[in-house]
Design a protein around this motif. Sequence first.
Motif, PDB file in Angstrom:
ATOM      1  N   ALA A 114       0.818  -1.203   0.000  1.00  0.00           N
ATOM      2  CA  ALA A 114       0.000   0.000   0.000  1.00  0.00           C
ATOM      3  C   ALA A 114       0.858   1.262   0.000  1.00  0.00           C
ATOM      4  O   ALA A 114       0.410   2.318  -0.457  1.00  0.00           O
ATOM      5  CB  ALA A 114      -0.939   0.005   1.204  1.00  0.00           C
ATOM      6  N   ASP A 115       2.107   1.142   0.473  1.00  0.00           N
ATOM      7  CA  ASP A 115       3.017   2.293   0.495  1.00  0.00           C
ATOM      8  C   ASP A 115       3.687   2.533  -0.855  1.00  0.00           C
ATOM      9  O   ASP A 115       4.455   3.477  -1.015  1.00  0.00           O
ATOM     10  CB  ASP A 115       4.076   2.119   1.580  1.00  0.00           C
ATOM     11  CG  ASP A 115       4.962   0.896   1.362  1.00  0.00           C
ATOM     12  OD1 ASP A 115       4.742   0.132   0.386  1.00  0.00           O
ATOM     13  OD2 ASP A 115       5.881   0.696   2.181  1.00  0.00           O
ATOM     14  N   GLY A 116       3.401   1.673  -1.843  1.00  0.00           N
ATOM     15  CA  GLY A 116       3.976   1.816  -3.178  1.00  0.00           C
ATOM     16  C   GLY A 116       5.333   1.172  -3.341  1.00  0.00           C
ATOM     17  O   GLY A 116       5.881   1.145  -4.440  1.00  0.00           O
ATOM     18  N   GLU A 117       5.895   0.622  -2.270  1.00  0.00           N
ATOM     19  CA  GLU A 117       7.212  -0.016  -2.323  1.00  0.00           C
ATOM     20  C   GLU A 117       7.085  -1.477  -2.739  1.00  0.00           C
ATOM     21  O   GLU A 117       6.186  -2.177  -2.286  1.00  0.00           O
ATOM     22  CB  GLU A 117       7.904   0.065  -0.955  1.00  0.00           C
ATOM     23  CG  GLU A 117       8.243   1.470  -0.529  1.00  0.00           C
ATOM     24  CD  GLU A 117       9.273   2.135  -1.428  1.00  0.00           C
ATOM     25  OE1 GLU A 117      10.230   1.456  -1.853  1.00  0.00           O
ATOM     26  OE2 GLU A 117       9.114   3.333  -1.706  1.00  0.00           O
ATOM     27  N   TRP A 118       8.004  -1.906  -3.606  1.00  0.00           N
ATOM     28  CA  TRP A 118       8.071  -3.304  -4.003  1.00  0.00           C
ATOM     29  C   TRP A 118       8.884  -4.066  -2.971  1.00  0.00           C
ATOM     30  O   TRP A 118       9.962  -3.627  -2.568  1.00  0.00           O
ATOM     31  CB  TRP A 118       8.709  -3.440  -5.378  1.00  0.00           C
ATOM     32  CG  TRP A 118       7.840  -2.949  -6.482  1.00  0.00           C
ATOM     33  CD1 TRP A 118       7.893  -1.731  -7.090  1.00  0.00           C
ATOM     34  CD2 TRP A 118       6.797  -3.657  -7.121  1.00  0.00           C
ATOM     35  NE1 TRP A 118       6.925  -1.646  -8.060  1.00  0.00           N
ATOM     36  CE2 TRP A 118       6.241  -2.829  -8.102  1.00  0.00           C
ATOM     37  CE3 TRP A 118       6.260  -4.947  -6.949  1.00  0.00           C
ATOM     38  CZ2 TRP A 118       5.185  -3.217  -8.915  1.00  0.00           C
ATOM     39  CZ3 TRP A 118       5.212  -5.342  -7.770  1.00  0.00           C
ATOM     40  CH2 TRP A 118       4.681  -4.475  -8.736  1.00  0.00           C
ATOM     41  N   ARG A 119       8.370  -5.220  -2.534  1.00  0.00           N
ATOM     42  CA  ARG A 119       9.066  -6.086  -1.592  1.00  0.00           C
ATOM     43  C   ARG A 119       9.072  -7.514  -2.149  1.00  0.00           C
ATOM     44  O   ARG A 119       8.099  -7.950  -2.776  1.00  0.00           O
ATOM     45  CB  ARG A 119       8.377  -6.095  -0.223  1.00  0.00           C
ATOM     46  CG  ARG A 119       8.365  -4.771   0.472  1.00  0.00           C
ATOM     47  CD  ARG A 119       9.731  -4.452   1.086  1.00  0.00           C
ATOM     48  NE  ARG A 119       9.705  -3.200   1.810  1.00  0.00           N
ATOM     49  CZ  ARG A 119      10.271  -2.083   1.365  1.00  0.00           C
ATOM     50  NH1 ARG A 119      10.910  -2.068   0.219  1.00  0.00           N
ATOM     51  NH2 ARG A 119      10.200  -0.976   2.075  1.00  0.00           N
ATOM     52  N   MET A 120      10.147  -8.207  -1.878  1.00  0.00           N
ATOM     53  CA  MET A 120      10.298  -9.561  -2.384  1.00  0.00           C
ATOM     54  C   MET A 120       9.541 -10.556  -1.511  1.00  0.00           C
ATOM     55  O   MET A 120       9.649 -10.523  -0.282  1.00  0.00           O
ATOM     56  CB  MET A 120      11.778  -9.935  -2.429  1.00  0.00           C
ATOM     57  CG  MET A 120      12.028 -11.267  -3.058  1.00  0.00           C
ATOM     58  SD  MET A 120      13.772 -11.596  -3.234  1.00  0.00           S
ATOM     59  CE  MET A 120      14.341 -11.295  -1.569  1.00  0.00           C
ATOM     60  N   ALA A 121       8.784 -11.431  -2.153  1.00  0.00           N
ATOM     61  CA  ALA A 121       8.063 -12.498  -1.459  1.00  0.00           C
ATOM     62  C   ALA A 121       8.879 -13.788  -1.477  1.00  0.00           C
ATOM     63  O   ALA A 121       8.877 -14.538  -0.504  1.00  0.00           O
ATOM     64  CB  ALA A 121       6.692 -12.729  -2.100  1.00  0.00           C
ATOM     65  N   CYS A 122       9.596 -14.026  -2.586  1.00  0.00           N
ATOM     66  CA  CYS A 122      10.364 -15.261  -2.704  1.00  0.00           C
ATOM     67  C   CYS A 122      11.482 -15.066  -3.726  1.00  0.00           C
ATOM     68  O   CYS A 122      11.290 -14.409  -4.753  1.00  0.00           O
ATOM     69  CB  CYS A 122       9.449 -16.406  -3.137  1.00  0.00           C
ATOM     70  SG  CYS A 122      10.264 -18.007  -3.131  1.00  0.00           S
ATOM     71  N   HIS A 123      12.642 -15.621  -3.409  1.00  0.00           N
ATOM     72  CA  HIS A 123      13.781 -15.646  -4.338  1.00  0.00           C
ATOM     73  C   HIS A 123      14.312 -17.064  -4.354  1.00  0.00           C
ATOM     74  O   HIS A 123      14.447 -17.691  -3.296  1.00  0.00           O
ATOM     75  CB  HIS A 123      14.885 -14.684  -3.881  1.00  0.00           C
ATOM     76  CG  HIS A 123      16.120 -14.766  -4.712  1.00  0.00           C
ATOM     77  ND1 HIS A 123      16.208 -14.172  -5.956  1.00  0.00           N
ATOM     78  CD2 HIS A 123      17.297 -15.385  -4.495  1.00  0.00           C
ATOM     79  CE1 HIS A 123      17.406 -14.413  -6.454  1.00  0.00           C
ATOM     80  NE2 HIS A 123      18.089 -15.159  -5.584  1.00  0.00           N
ATOM     81  N   GLN A 124      14.593 -17.579  -5.565  1.00  0.00           N
ATOM     82  CA  GLN A 124      15.103 -18.935  -5.674  1.00  0.00           C
ATOM     83  C   GLN A 124      16.202 -19.000  -6.723  1.00  0.00           C
ATOM     84  O   GLN A 124      16.097 -18.382  -7.786  1.00  0.00           O
ATOM     85  CB  GLN A 124      13.980 -19.894  -6.062  1.00  0.00           C
ATOM     86  CG  GLN A 124      14.461 -21.319  -6.220  1.00  0.00           C
ATOM     87  CD  GLN A 124      13.328 -22.290  -6.432  1.00  0.00           C
ATOM     88  OE1 GLN A 124      12.160 -21.933  -6.438  1.00  0.00           O
ATOM     89  NE2 GLN A 124      13.674 -23.553  -6.599  1.00  0.00           N
ATOM     90  N   GLU A 125      17.252 -19.745  -6.405  1.00  0.00           N
ATOM     91  CA  GLU A 125      18.334 -20.025  -7.355  1.00  0.00           C
ATOM     92  C   GLU A 125      18.504 -21.527  -7.476  1.00  0.00           C
ATOM     93  O   GLU A 125      18.451 -22.242  -6.480  1.00  0.00           O
ATOM     94  CB  GLU A 125      19.649 -19.420  -6.862  1.00  0.00           C
ATOM     95  CG  GLU A 125      19.637 -17.908  -6.804  1.00  0.00           C
ATOM     96  CD  GLU A 125      20.904 -17.346  -6.191  1.00  0.00           C
ATOM     97  OE1 GLU A 125      21.966 -17.997  -6.242  1.00  0.00           O
ATOM     98  OE2 GLU A 125      20.812 -16.235  -5.634  1.00  0.00           O
ATOM     99  N   THR A 126      18.701 -21.982  -8.703  1.00  0.00           N
ATOM    100  CA  THR A 126      18.910 -23.393  -8.979  1.00  0.00           C
ATOM    101  C   THR A 126      20.155 -23.542  -9.833  1.00  0.00           C
ATOM    102  O   THR A 126      20.268 -22.887 -10.874  1.00  0.00           O
ATOM    103  CB  THR A 126      17.697 -23.972  -9.746  1.00  0.00           C
ATOM    104  OG1 THR A 126      16.528 -23.721  -8.988  1.00  0.00           O
ATOM    105  CG2 THR A 126      17.855 -25.454  -9.962  1.00  0.00           C
ATOM    106  N   ILE A 127      21.081 -24.368  -9.377  1.00  0.00           N
ATOM    107  CA  ILE A 127      22.297 -24.590 -10.186  1.00  0.00           C
ATOM    108  C   ILE A 127      22.181 -25.902 -10.946  1.00  0.00           C
ATOM    109  O   ILE A 127      21.358 -26.724 -10.675  1.00  0.00           O
ATOM    110  CB  ILE A 127      23.577 -24.582  -9.343  1.00  0.00           C
ATOM    111  CG1 ILE A 127      23.492 -25.534  -8.170  1.00  0.00           C
ATOM    112  CG2 ILE A 127      23.865 -23.196  -8.863  1.00  0.00           C
ATOM    113  CD1 ILE A 127      24.787 -25.665  -7.402  1.00  0.00           C
TER     114      ILE A 127
END
Length: 127
Positions: A114-127
């Motif tokens: 609601a404040d207009g800021e983007w926030r991360m919900a999930c980050h994933q890396e796969t090698i």
Amino acid sequence: MPSIHERIREDLLSCEQDLWTAITSANPAPAVKKLCLPEANLIFPQMPILTVEGNPSLNDGLQPPFHRFDSYRLNQVRVIVVNLTAGIVTYQIEAARGGQAYNATSSSTWSQGADGEWRMACHQETI
């Protein structure tokens, strides 16, 4: 004037660059935490799932020199605009430290509050 979807794409790409700047910094946990929702999950290869305040927490898992790279590049970047307040960024990451290469497939899911800021919900890396 760019469309709303183009502006969202630009915002999400900027957020992803901010994430990688934070991840590759000397002390990543505080900067990464600022980018996350309180319930965010971070999934890195051969590590338990990290959460902001859980066990293990971001502070536990992102201890220096976590992901300390000399250089990195995002390739084959795709941004999926889910709606006006959610999006996903997928890409190939190429990074190097000394003579050692790191290559992974990655994705991050972002939510705009609601404040207009983007926030991360999930980050994933796969090698």
